[in-house]
Structure formats: C-alpha cells, structure tokens
Motif scaffolding. Sequence first.
Motif, PDB file in Angstrom:
ATOM      1  N   TYR A  79      52.998  35.964  52.166  1.00 56.18           N
ATOM      2  CA  TYR A  79      52.126  35.573  51.068  1.00 56.18           C
ATOM      3  C   TYR A  79      51.407  36.793  50.485  1.00 56.18           C
ATOM      4  O   TYR A  79      51.370  36.987  49.259  1.00 56.18           O
ATOM      5  CB  TYR A  79      51.119  34.542  51.585  1.00 56.18           C
ATOM      6  CG  TYR A  79      50.082  34.099  50.583  1.00 56.18           C
ATOM      7  CD1 TYR A  79      50.357  33.106  49.661  1.00 56.18           C
ATOM      8  CD2 TYR A  79      48.811  34.666  50.579  1.00 56.18           C
ATOM      9  CE1 TYR A  79      49.402  32.685  48.753  1.00 56.18           C
ATOM     10  CE2 TYR A  79      47.844  34.262  49.678  1.00 56.18           C
ATOM     11  CZ  TYR A  79      48.144  33.262  48.769  1.00 56.18           C
ATOM     12  OH  TYR A  79      47.186  32.856  47.871  1.00 56.18           O
ATOM     13  N   LEU A  80      50.847  37.623  51.348  1.00 55.05           N
ATOM     14  CA  LEU A  80      50.133  38.808  50.884  1.00 55.05           C
ATOM     15  C   LEU A  80      51.072  39.783  50.174  1.00 55.05           C
ATOM     16  O   LEU A  80      50.711  40.380  49.151  1.00 55.05           O
ATOM     17  CB  LEU A  80      49.447  39.505  52.057  1.00 55.05           C
ATOM     18  CG  LEU A  80      48.283  38.761  52.715  1.00 55.05           C
ATOM     19  CD1 LEU A  80      47.775  39.536  53.922  1.00 55.05           C
ATOM     20  CD2 LEU A  80      47.155  38.515  51.726  1.00 55.05           C
ATOM     21  N   THR A  81      52.274  39.936  50.710  1.00 51.00           N
ATOM     22  CA  THR A  81      53.235  40.858  50.102  1.00 51.00           C
ATOM     23  C   THR A  81      53.607  40.420  48.701  1.00 51.00           C
ATOM     24  O   THR A  81      53.633  41.224  47.758  1.00 51.00           O
ATOM     25  CB  THR A  81      54.498  40.976  50.969  1.00 51.00           C
ATOM     26  OG1 THR A  81      54.134  41.383  52.294  1.00 51.00           O
ATOM     27  CG2 THR A  81      55.471  41.981  50.383  1.00 51.00           C
ATOM     28  N   VAL A  82      53.881  39.125  48.538  1.00 50.57           N
ATOM     29  CA  VAL A  82      54.259  38.610  47.225  1.00 50.57           C
ATOM     30  C   VAL A  82      53.081  38.658  46.265  1.00 50.57           C
ATOM     31  O   VAL A  82      53.211  39.066  45.102  1.00 50.57           O
ATOM     32  CB  VAL A  82      54.812  37.175  47.354  1.00 50.57           C
ATOM     33  CG1 VAL A  82      54.915  36.498  45.988  1.00 50.57           C
ATOM     34  CG2 VAL A  82      56.175  37.201  48.014  1.00 50.57           C
ATOM     35  N   TYR A  83      51.897  38.275  46.740  1.00 48.97           N
ATOM     36  CA  TYR A  83      50.730  38.260  45.867  1.00 48.97           C
ATOM     37  C   TYR A  83      50.275  39.661  45.481  1.00 48.97           C
ATOM     38  O   TYR A  83      49.539  39.830  44.494  1.00 48.97           O
ATOM     39  CB  TYR A  83      49.579  37.499  46.530  1.00 48.97           C
ATOM     40  CG  TYR A  83      49.445  36.105  45.977  1.00 48.97           C
ATOM     41  CD1 TYR A  83      48.515  35.802  44.993  1.00 48.97           C
ATOM     42  CD2 TYR A  83      50.284  35.091  46.410  1.00 48.97           C
ATOM     43  CE1 TYR A  83      48.401  34.534  44.475  1.00 48.97           C
ATOM     44  CE2 TYR A  83      50.187  33.813  45.904  1.00 48.97           C
ATOM     45  CZ  TYR A  83      49.238  33.532  44.928  1.00 48.97           C
ATOM     46  OH  TYR A  83      49.154  32.268  44.404  1.00 48.97           O
ATOM     47  N   ALA A  84      50.701  40.650  46.218  1.00 42.90           N
ATOM     48  CA  ALA A  84      50.323  42.019  45.882  1.00 42.90           C
ATOM     49  C   ALA A  84      50.960  42.490  44.582  1.00 42.90           C
ATOM     50  O   ALA A  84      50.460  43.426  43.952  1.00 42.90           O
ATOM     51  CB  ALA A  84      50.714  42.962  47.019  1.00 42.90           C
ATOM     52  N   ILE A 193      36.460  32.070  30.393  1.00 39.58           N
ATOM     53  CA  ILE A 193      37.783  32.560  29.977  1.00 39.58           C
ATOM     54  C   ILE A 193      38.416  33.471  31.020  1.00 39.58           C
ATOM     55  O   ILE A 193      39.244  34.328  30.694  1.00 39.58           O
ATOM     56  CB  ILE A 193      37.754  33.246  28.591  1.00 39.58           C
ATOM     57  CG1 ILE A 193      36.916  34.515  28.623  1.00 39.58           C
ATOM     58  CG2 ILE A 193      37.267  32.286  27.523  1.00 39.58           C
ATOM     59  CD1 ILE A 193      37.028  35.348  27.343  1.00 39.58           C
ATOM     60  N   SER A 194      38.049  33.297  32.275  1.00 44.73           N
ATOM     61  CA  SER A 194      38.621  34.084  33.373  1.00 44.73           C
ATOM     62  C   SER A 194      38.569  35.579  33.069  1.00 44.73           C
ATOM     63  O   SER A 194      39.545  36.311  33.288  1.00 44.73           O
ATOM     64  CB  SER A 194      40.066  33.649  33.639  1.00 44.73           C
ATOM     65  OG  SER A 194      40.121  32.356  34.150  1.00 44.73           O
ATOM     66  N   ILE A 195      37.435  36.039  32.562  1.00 45.59           N
ATOM     67  CA  ILE A 195      37.339  37.419  32.101  1.00 45.59           C
ATOM     68  C   ILE A 195      37.598  38.419  33.223  1.00 45.59           C
ATOM     69  O   ILE A 195      38.119  39.513  32.988  1.00 45.59           O
ATOM     70  CB  ILE A 195      35.955  37.668  31.456  1.00 45.59           C
ATOM     71  CG1 ILE A 195      35.924  39.022  30.760  1.00 45.59           C
ATOM     72  CG2 ILE A 195      34.845  37.538  32.492  1.00 45.59           C
ATOM     73  CD1 ILE A 195      36.897  39.146  29.604  1.00 45.59           C
ATOM     74  N   LEU A 199      40.579  41.242  32.641  1.00 48.73           N
ATOM     75  CA  LEU A 199      40.387  42.688  32.743  1.00 48.73           C
ATOM     76  C   LEU A 199      41.062  43.267  33.987  1.00 48.73           C
ATOM     77  O   LEU A 199      41.565  44.394  33.958  1.00 48.73           O
ATOM     78  CB  LEU A 199      38.891  43.008  32.779  1.00 48.73           C
ATOM     79  CG  LEU A 199      38.091  42.629  31.533  1.00 48.73           C
ATOM     80  CD1 LEU A 199      36.620  42.985  31.708  1.00 48.73           C
ATOM     81  CD2 LEU A 199      38.661  43.295  30.291  1.00 48.73           C
ATOM     82  N   GLY A 200      41.095  42.502  35.082  1.00 44.32           N
ATOM     83  CA  GLY A 200      41.679  43.008  36.317  1.00 44.32           C
ATOM     84  C   GLY A 200      43.167  43.294  36.207  1.00 44.32           C
ATOM     85  O   GLY A 200      43.671  44.269  36.778  1.00 44.32           O
ATOM     86  N   LEU A 251      43.381  40.314  45.841  1.00 47.50           N
ATOM     87  CA  LEU A 251      44.612  40.387  45.054  1.00 47.50           C
ATOM     88  C   LEU A 251      44.564  39.490  43.835  1.00 47.50           C
ATOM     89  O   LEU A 251      45.399  39.627  42.938  1.00 47.50           O
ATOM     90  CB  LEU A 251      45.813  39.996  45.930  1.00 47.50           C
ATOM     91  CG  LEU A 251      45.993  40.800  47.218  1.00 47.50           C
ATOM     92  CD1 LEU A 251      47.147  40.236  48.033  1.00 47.50           C
ATOM     93  CD2 LEU A 251      46.222  42.269  46.908  1.00 47.50           C
ATOM     94  N   TYR A 252      43.616  38.548  43.810  1.00 49.20           N
ATOM     95  CA  TYR A 252      43.528  37.625  42.678  1.00 49.20           C
ATOM     96  C   TYR A 252      42.786  38.232  41.494  1.00 49.20           C
ATOM     97  O   TYR A 252      42.935  37.753  40.367  1.00 49.20           O
ATOM     98  CB  TYR A 252      42.796  36.340  43.084  1.00 49.20           C
ATOM     99  CG  TYR A 252      43.340  35.618  44.287  1.00 49.20           C
ATOM    100  CD1 TYR A 252      44.643  35.833  44.737  1.00 49.20           C
ATOM    101  CD2 TYR A 252      42.547  34.715  44.983  1.00 49.20           C
ATOM    102  CE1 TYR A 252      45.139  35.169  45.848  1.00 49.20           C
ATOM    103  CE2 TYR A 252      43.034  34.034  46.094  1.00 49.20           C
ATOM    104  CZ  TYR A 252      44.322  34.273  46.525  1.00 49.20           C
ATOM    105  OH  TYR A 252      44.795  33.615  47.622  1.00 49.20           O
TER     106      TYR A 252
END
Length: 386
Positions: A79-84, A193-195, A199-200, A251-252
């Motif tokens: 999960y961490l690898t894919v989400y990275a 608006i998930s700002i 930006l991330g 990671l999010y």
Amino acid sequence: MPQDLAAPAPVAAADSAPVAAAPGPAAAAEPPVGTPAKRPPARRDPYFDNAKYLTIVLVACGHAWEPLTHGGRAATAAYLTVYAFHMPAFALISGFFSRSFDMGPGMVRRLLTGVVVPYLVFETAYSLLYRWAGDDPDLPLSLLDPGYAMWFLVALFIWRLTTPLWLSLRHAMPIAMALAVFAAVSPNLGGDISIQRVLGFLPFFVLGLKLRAEHFARLRTRRVRMLAVPVVVAAFGAAYAVAPWFNATLLYHSSSVTEQGLPRWAGLFTTPVLFLGALVLTACFLAWVPGRRWWFTALGAGTMYGYLLHVVIIKASRFWDWYDHSWLYTPLGQLAVTAVAVGLITVLCSGPIRSVFRFVVEPRMSWLFHDRTDAGKRATAAAPPR
C-alpha cells in the motif's frame, strides 16, 4: 486519464495521446474559400493509453488494499509503495496532456463538460450516498469540500486553468515546489477545495507540462528497465521496514505536517524528499509500461469512468462491512481482493460502461455552448471578399 483523467480539458478530455498522421496525397490541395480546413487524422499512442490504464489500476488497488493494512505488514508495504507514486504519476501524466490548454473556447468547453460537470454530479451523488448509507441525514452537502477521491477533479480544474501561467514562467518548477512546501507547513491553510492537495501535487503536474514525448522514450530502454527492478524492490523493502510506524497520510498531502504530529520545519524536507521518491518510482513504472497495443490499450480512454465509478463500490465496501471476513487478511485473500479490484476497474473503463454513463461523464451540453459550425459560418459571412 480522464475524457479521461489525463487528456486536455480534461485524467481529462481528449482521451488521447494524439500523434498526427501523415497527410495523404490530396492534403496539399488548397481548400475552397470559406471551407474550414480539415485537420489530418490522428491516431492514439498506445504507450500513453497503456500508462493511463495501468495507473488507474494502481488507484483501484490502493483503495482496495487500504482496509488490509490493518491486518498485515506485507499488505501495508504494498500500500505504501503504491501510494508513494500512483497519484503523482496521475498528476504528471495529466500535466503532459494539458500542454495545449490555452483557454480557447473549445478547451474551456471540454474543461467544463469533462471536469466541472462530472464533479458536480458525482460529488452530489456521493454526498447523498453518505447520508443514506452512513445513516447521517444531517451530513452537510458542500461542493467546496470534495469527498474522498473527488479532490482530484478540483485539482485538475485549477491546474488546467493555470496552465498558461506555468507554461509562461521561466522557473515554474521551483515556484510550484515552493507552493507545495508552503502548503505542508501551513496548518491554517484550510480544507476548502482540497487546497492542501492541490498545492501538494502541483509540482508533478507542472513537471508534466514541461515534459515531451522524447523524455518518456528515454525511459523505455532495456537499461532503464533493468535498473527499475532493484529500485522498486528496494522501495518495497523500505516500506516493509517502516510499515509499523510510518504515517501514510504524509503521502496524501491532505494536511500540514503539524497536523500529523511533526514540527513545522519538517515540511521543508519531507515535501522535496517525497517528491523525489515519487518521481523515481514513477520513472520506474513508466519504464515498464508497454509501448505496443495490448488487450487493455483501448481502456486507457475510459479512465475517467473508472475513477469516478469505482469510488461508489469502494465506499459501499466500507459502509456494508465487506471486509469483515478474516480470510481476506490471509495472503490468498489479499490476492483475491487485488484480482477483484483489477477486474472491477477494467470493467468500469470498458466500452459498454462508457456508453451508459457518457451522459454524465462526457456530456455534450450543446444547448449551453455556441455551435462551432454556426460560428464558423458567421465568421465566413463577415469576412471581406477576396
């Protein structure tokens, strides 16, 4: 990637990586006066369609694996690898397909029908689903607070609108990275608006704007592919080592570092480090994307459908406790969940599903816009005689 997530206006709308076809013998003939010039036919590049399909598969797998992270270290490492890198890859490819966005009438129309309208429809539908399935009739309905995966459409809309700006800046990447760092160290930025995510993930979109097809071609060599294997293995090993204590929300990019228990100065380092790590893994992923046509190539044009529709099933699995079976947390059960996720997203990107849901995912809405044919006729009539 949307109409698909990665096509211009859009991941989302041209749904293609068009490559101009060679003009035929008659192409040199000058069209009659007043006749619109016909563009040469274009063909899709199977490499980019393959990349878009495989990326949406990773998105579906990541969402399906999330509950499994509570029951196994290997599942958490995967999960961490894919989400990275899977959403960074999505943003980068979306940027690559947004290079031609120039705020022209056709581009704006596709942005509205391919991003804004689907967002309004599905965000409303998901909010109503949460009220009903979550037994919370007082849950507020706010289009400025995107739920779950809907944040990407908001981000895509903002990124596309600002595309001419990023293309005109000489040092676009450092500025985009500075904005991402600013979001990471700003606890009071707000959630509208998930700002934070806008930006991330912005540096990946801006980088995609700067890339050209030859940059992707350099990744598709035997040497790079061989180097990619140990890199991915090492990344999985590192994820396995930190799985018991690593905070996946980093990671999010959905909140500041202080909201995750880290000092504010940590954002000055975590953001560039996560960017570089995601970039390396994205390069490894793109190196192994096949360049020729496969059975799933055509599905790359339907990634917006898969992205929007799979969320309903993912959320249903949470609401109705589909993961309340201990065998799902065994290696065989985890493989079964993965197979179901891949099969589900494949079906949702298929032609029949696209035909059914085209009216909300890719609406024509000709009643809202000027007809380009009529506009062309008016322009021809107003032109002075030759």
